[in-house]
Write a protein that holds these residues in place. Sequence first.
Motif, PDB file in Angstrom:
ATOM      1  N   PHE F 294      22.988 -43.423  75.296  1.00  0.00           N
ATOM      2  CA  PHE F 294      21.743 -42.952  75.887  1.00  0.00           C
ATOM      3  C   PHE F 294      22.005 -41.777  76.807  1.00  0.00           C
ATOM      4  N   ILE F 297      22.542 -38.529  75.050  1.00  0.00           N
ATOM      5  CA  ILE F 297      21.358 -37.873  74.501  1.00  0.00           C
ATOM      6  C   ILE F 297      20.702 -36.954  75.515  1.00  0.00           C
ATOM      7  N   ALA F 423      20.917 -44.998  68.120  1.00  0.00           N
ATOM      8  CA  ALA F 423      20.574 -43.955  69.075  1.00  0.00           C
ATOM      9  C   ALA F 423      21.486 -42.749  68.909  1.00  0.00           C
ATOM     10  N   VAL F 572      15.624 -47.968  79.061  1.00  0.00           N
ATOM     11  CA  VAL F 572      16.558 -46.860  78.956  1.00  0.00           C
ATOM     12  C   VAL F 572      16.430 -45.946  80.157  1.00  0.00           C
TER      13      VAL F 572
END
Lengths: 122, 236, 86, 303, 494, 627
Positions: F294, F297, F423, F572
């Motif tokens: 995460f 990203i 992800a 998240v």
Amino acid sequence: MRELLTNTHYIVLTGVLILMVIGFFGALTKKNLIKILISLGIVDTGVNLFFIVIGYLNGKTAPIFSKPGLTPQQMVDPVPQALVLTAIVIGVAVLALGLSIVIRVYEHYGTLNVSKIKKMRG
Amino acid sequence: MKKPGLKKRLRVKNIFVFLLLCYLAFQMFGVFGLLDLNKVKGVAKYYLENDIKDTQSANVVTSIVVNYRGFDTLGEVTVLFLAATGLGAILSGRRKIKRKRIPANAMLKFGSKPLLSIIILFGAYIFIHGHLSPGGGFQGGTVVASGFLLMLLTFERYKVEHKYVKWTESVAGLTFVTIGLFGLFLLGSFLANFLPLGKVGELFSSGVIPIIYIAVGFKVGSELTGLLDNMMGVVE
Amino acid sequence: MLILGGITFLCVVLMVVAAYFAIKTNDLLSSVIASSTVSLMASVLFLILQAPDVAMTEAAIGAGLSTFVFLIALRKTERFEREEEQ
Amino acid sequence: MSTGMRILDLIAYPFVAFIVGMLYMGIARNIIGRIHRRWGPPVLQNLIDVFKLYRKREAGSHGVMFHLGPMIMVTGVVTCLYFVPILSGGKWLHGFSFEGDLILVTYLMVLGALGMALGVGQGGVPFGVMGVTRGLTRLIGLEIPYFIAIIVLMAHYNTASINKIMELQAGGISNWAMFKLPLAFIASLFSFWGMMGASPFDIPGAPQEVASGPATEFGGKYLALMMSTRGIFGFLKLTLWVDLFMGGAANLLILIAKTFVMFISVLFVTSVYSRFKVEQAVDFMWKYPTLIGLIALVIEMVR
Amino acid sequence: MSWFSPILMIAVPLFIAFLIPLLGYIHKKAGLYAMSLTLLFNMLTGFYFLPKVMVKPIRVIVAGYKPPFGINLAITPFSIFLACLISTMGFLVSLYLLKDNTTETQEKFAMLILLVVMGSTGIVLTGDIFNMFVFLEITSISSYALTAIKKDRKGSEAGIKFLLVGSISSTLLLLGIALIYNQLGTLNLADIANRFSQMNPKVAFLAVSFLFIGFGIESEMFPLNAWAPDVYQGAPAPVAALFSAVTVKAGLYAMVRFLFTVAAKSVFIKLLLVFGVLTVIVSELSALRQNDVKRMLGYSSLGQIGVILFAVGIGTADAMQGAIFHFVNHAVLKATLFLSVGLLAKAAGGSTMEDLKGIGKKYPFVAGVFGIAALGVMGFPPLNGFVSKMLILMAAAKTEHIVLIMLILAASVIEGVYYFRVLQVMFKEPEPTRIEKKAFPVLSLVPLVVLVFAIIGIGLFSGYLMPYLKGAAMDVMNRSTYIAAMLGSNGGAL
Amino acid sequence: MIGPNNVILIPILAGILAYFLGKVVKPAREGLTLGSVIAVCYLVFRMPFDKVISYSYSFKLPYAFGSLSFGTNALTSFFAILIALSYLFIAFTAFALVKDKDYHDTFYLFFNIVAGSLLGIVYSRDLMSFFIFWEMMTWSSYFLVIMNAKNPRKTGLTYIVFNVAGAYAMLTAMFFVYAAAGSMQFDKVATAIALMPNTKVLFVSILFAIGFLVKMATMPLHVWAPDAYTESEDSFTGFFSGTLSKMGVYGFLLFFATIVGFANLKGISSIKDTPTVGYVIAWLGVITSIFATFRAIVQDEVKRLLAYSSIAQVGYIVTAMSLGTALGIAGGLYHAVMHTIMKLLLFITVAGVIYRTGKDRFSELGALITRMPLSFLAVLFGIIGLAGMPPFGGFASKWVIYMSLLKSHNYFLLVAMIVSSTAAFLYCYKLIYGIFLGHPSSPDLMEVKEVPAFLWVAQVPLMLALMVFGMLPGLLVPYISKAVAALGFNAAFNSTNMYTLSAALGGFNGFTVINVLGVIFVVVLIWYTLFFPKSKKLHRLDIYYAAETPTEETPLHYGYGIGAELHRIPWVGASLRRHITTFYEKFAEQVNGIASVLKDILFNGDGQIYMLYAVLTLVAIIMFLGR
């Protein structure tokens, strides 16, 4: 009382102890550097006395064959005396050096207060 | 308002220190009873018994200081030397704090010059007879130095010749070490007594002891003189 | 014997008193003199304790020379303890 | 089976998928139209659209990747298709499904999306990229229940091969995974709806907001290719679910029947629910379907 | 060659020291060169005797009286090993000093340096406790003088603090010696060791604790080392190098020799362990927040000494071996660090972090030397600090001191933090513009080069040192051999 | 016979020599490095793969520790080959990129030392030499980290503190073991551990694990990694993330599989047939990969994204291995190889891009596909591998890991891993889009040249390798099987030929996959190229922009935007807002505070107090020890 007065060892030893306590007390509580050095000098004197006194024997003479009849058995222990000679000289050497540094410190700091001389700390 | 607090704190520290020291003293006092104060033993006994045979020196302390434990004395002389050197190094070239001095009176000025030579002679006597009578190099040297102290105090502009002091201390020290090295080369042991011992009570006895003590005397005298001179710092 | 003991005792007492005074006083000059007294008394004691060599040395160095060294140092600095130093 | 027949079989594979898929899309438009109280377009409308687009002489291109993107997409999808057996029994229309397993298929399914994403990327429309991003973000949500479901399946049948899973479901409705493992099926159903682009989860395309999302910049032959791919893909997914949860199909008719049931479910959801924002979609997916799936997983592990 | 005895290592420096004032008449710098040559002579003498002593300890009799009646030198493996170390480090530092023209009192400086090395050599060589005291005083007095020799504010302050604490040390040492003499009537170390059990236990305990504190002050043990950082900061850099490489080693020698050979009191050895760990932790933590690099190095030096004390306190032969190895490594590393920082600080005009910003780009060689030595101190392989640290920790592991190992390693991490911080300041900050680049004198760089080679060489070929270390460790551990070697077969005449 | 010890020495000596010789002749640096690379590769490949050979060091160093011994077995050879190849590729990258930087000299010094110490780590056969080379790796890589760092103070310190602390944790455990075994040899240590009481084994395992987990940048201990990967010298980062982190993997395997033995750990305590320690570490690994993914990203810096990705990928390896099954370890090894290839490829390419453009943020890059087609292709290959998509090797390794988790019934772990794995598509897309697609963020991007040709030497083989391992997933199987066998496990795979990979629950034929893909792609390509007219080339601003006409100034690049949605997903978003760094910073602050207070109190500058300390200590000693 008589015992106390005649037993040289104990008189001097007690004196030495008091002397050392006073000296140490001065060194550890007085703030003036010269005073501290004086105190340390007193402690030194005390230690020297202590050294001599433990080599002293009641009723014997100095370890010098000054008269023909003297035998070694009549003499006090000479070794502490020799050592104390050295110790005294060392003491005065340290003292002189210490005072010279104190003079320098005084020039730089303008004070003799040991607690004020702490530019370097932490 | 602040002051009492500070004082109180200080006093607490004092009491604390005092108690600590009393504890230590008490411990020491407890030990006194256990000390051995009744007889000469160990090496001292040997020294007393064999002093005449080994060194022919009447003063046992001297023979210990100079011969048996001569190495210590060498160290001791070095300590003095060091102190003088260090003091010189630390105090050299410092700012002169010139203060008004009350000049000595004429009496003193007049008297101290002849007195100097007498004092030096007396000192010399002490360290020359170190192996015969009480006293020796240290005491004699100090006496000599005190003579110069007298001069320093008396005469504002009195200047001890640095060159002489330097030479004296160097030569005296070198003599000491050289004698030691002679012992090493001749007898295989540093500071060994390589000269004939002579007879006890005579001036020229005890081998190297008087020589060393004289060297020590000069050394101590010159060191202390130099030390005092440096401390006085009257050099412009 | 008693006399010698008495002298010893006296010396010790004097020495201790001088030491106390040396620590106590504000005037460093007095302090130095007092410490010189301590040395002097010690020197007497050395004599009593059959150590003439040491006595001489202490008298010359401890009582004499070091006192002068102190005095010189005092001249270079200051004579009295400051208040905050006590 | 002779080599010739095999080749024929393989060639027929995508076409079956294409036609059925396109038809379903047409039907879908129809049914949704009905639900919306209007006449929808003809059933064949999508097929017609595609052919029309193919016949367009001109298409703008933004560069190599723009050109290749749709091709990669169709490659990925068709390849994936080849690894999903359309019919059970392993004789006809099973493609290469013996050469790969469920995980392979799952990952191959993404390859098409990648191709499209690359094409869109070079296209240079920020909205397109936005759509791709949303699609990928949504994927995080969708894949979880799906994976939980297939993990349950694989654990249950102790194999990862689709053919084996199908075989083990043979012999009556009661053997179907959707009844034996109902919770897993339900969990996967949410993912399925999402993957089919059904309404609550249709944010990447989001026709009204970002101008058709990823496909914005594509036109002509590219759009045609993409649309056909979509058709094939839809069929692929339907088939996969049928294979996995309904025991597969022995022939095309049964397949169509079963897939239709699945398809209808998608339509109902689509027409009933309104669109989630992407974070809502993910959040939703991570909450309910995942929870259901995890319960299924626990049951499976305990068993 | 009977006259060629190890006592020349003391006699010759003394001779030269007395001669130096006169040498001034020949040439202004003659004194410095004489000092350097003398230390070279000492070094060569030491290495000449090293292999011989490893085979059989030498007893050098002074003034012709057999121990315990006269003073003797006890040339045992441990002492000669340390004597070699001390004179080598002294020689290297003296080379550095040849071109160090900061002080106008060069002659006196040379004498003091010579005597501080001589005093340390005397401490490790002598076999007589009072003689050791005298040499200790020589060392300390010259240290006081050297600390204050620059006559600046910091030097004087550090000097007076050093002197005050040192006086306590000498007083306590004298008291302890007096007690021992009173009980046993002897001053010879071997003789005392031989008959130590004859002492009244109470008196013995008091004497040992006095001496423990006395030697503890000299060897910079934790609560007694508060003066040390000031001294390292205040003294000129080469002098600081000398202190950490030479005088501390002598103090540690005295401590080890006394506790292991003479007193053999296990309580105090355990105490050493505790104090060692405390020293490490407190020093490393204190070093963490320093701004002055020299002061930081001082604290780090204390930390290393803590490690040595810890190793000594473990009390096994293995640990002793590691400790002695660490003596060497610490000397080499700290000398390198202090000398290189000295050069850099001279160029940058100060030794704080701000002064040294980006100096590594200006003087890559000297700063690189600093970096290598820093890596060595932190104990990164294949440098020398690593090997000895590992040996010590392995010995600690063998005696199951896992918690202490963890504490020491945690402290080492902190050590890493502050050293790397300095390295980053030196190398990663932009190059300072205010400093004009000047070449350092070659003679100042020679010791650095030698030391860097030593750092790497000792690390890689530590095996060659091992027999000597083993010999030295065995010398410490086996007090009976020491006694026998010094007193002869009859075990002393008394 | 040239044994491992000489292989280790070659790069180290070459590095030192290069430094000094390079002062005289500059090209000597490259030349010596090249020579060393070739020699190392030759020797490593010539060494028999699965033969167990032992050597001992011939220098005098060992004497201090008994002896330093080296040797090889299948596992060693496996990693040695990995190292040798990375060394080769990174060397070529460096030839192109480092030559005009001001740290040209030191780079080759430390780079070669790092390579040598890596070889040392894998070839060592006792804990001491293992540790020696481990530490060498730490400090030499430290210099490479701060060499080009923008914020060297923080990055370097964090790096060194964590790594040294980890190493020391390991060292403590080593001493613990040493105390019991009396030796540092692996086999002796293993025997000793088998006899140790359970709690001690557990303690030792945890300490060792800390050391390795730091290197692998697993969750609570990963703080150093993002900064270090991002700020280290560009051409070295590939080595850093690709190979140095694998040393953690190697050490982990070595310790847990050979020295302690999973069976032994299982005997202490186990959850579902998995040792508890392993289970906990597996969860750590998987949590690491989720959060790191995460975080990857939402990054704007290219290298930081790759850094987090690296952390995540290594997390998979940790998870797979720590379960202690044959298949799991095989999967870990497989993924280690693939991850090395991918990360080398990506970091090398990114280094080239940064070298050419001077920009390292997505928001500053874009549309480079026209200028750097080969690099685009390389990154494309890389991300397909990274995402674990089928035609390339990345899928094979991930597949094995999934299978291992399925087989050992760790379904929850698998589910968690899927979260991260899915992800990962996002950052993969961000990577390629942000750099190569979309619009240029600044006009000068359109003038850059393709990356230097030296990089192709690295890129092309790596791309080919990815493809080959995807096409022939069984190619690695024999080697991995041997390596796993060297750890004392049975065969993990069922596959017999190089085309297929099959194990446990299933299998796939990589050859078929890539063929099908290829055929369809070619068919479509031919169809589109031949049967349709050529497309019209549009200007890049000629796009649909909500009925507006974009100009050159319009910010059309969406590079930074990808991942913005993540902040809005509740869980998240919460995870992204919290940094474990804060905890460590607070901790460091506390330590600093304690240090300040301590030093100010203890060393307060008052000489009198210092005297008092002496007296106090004396009193204390007499009081407490005096009887």
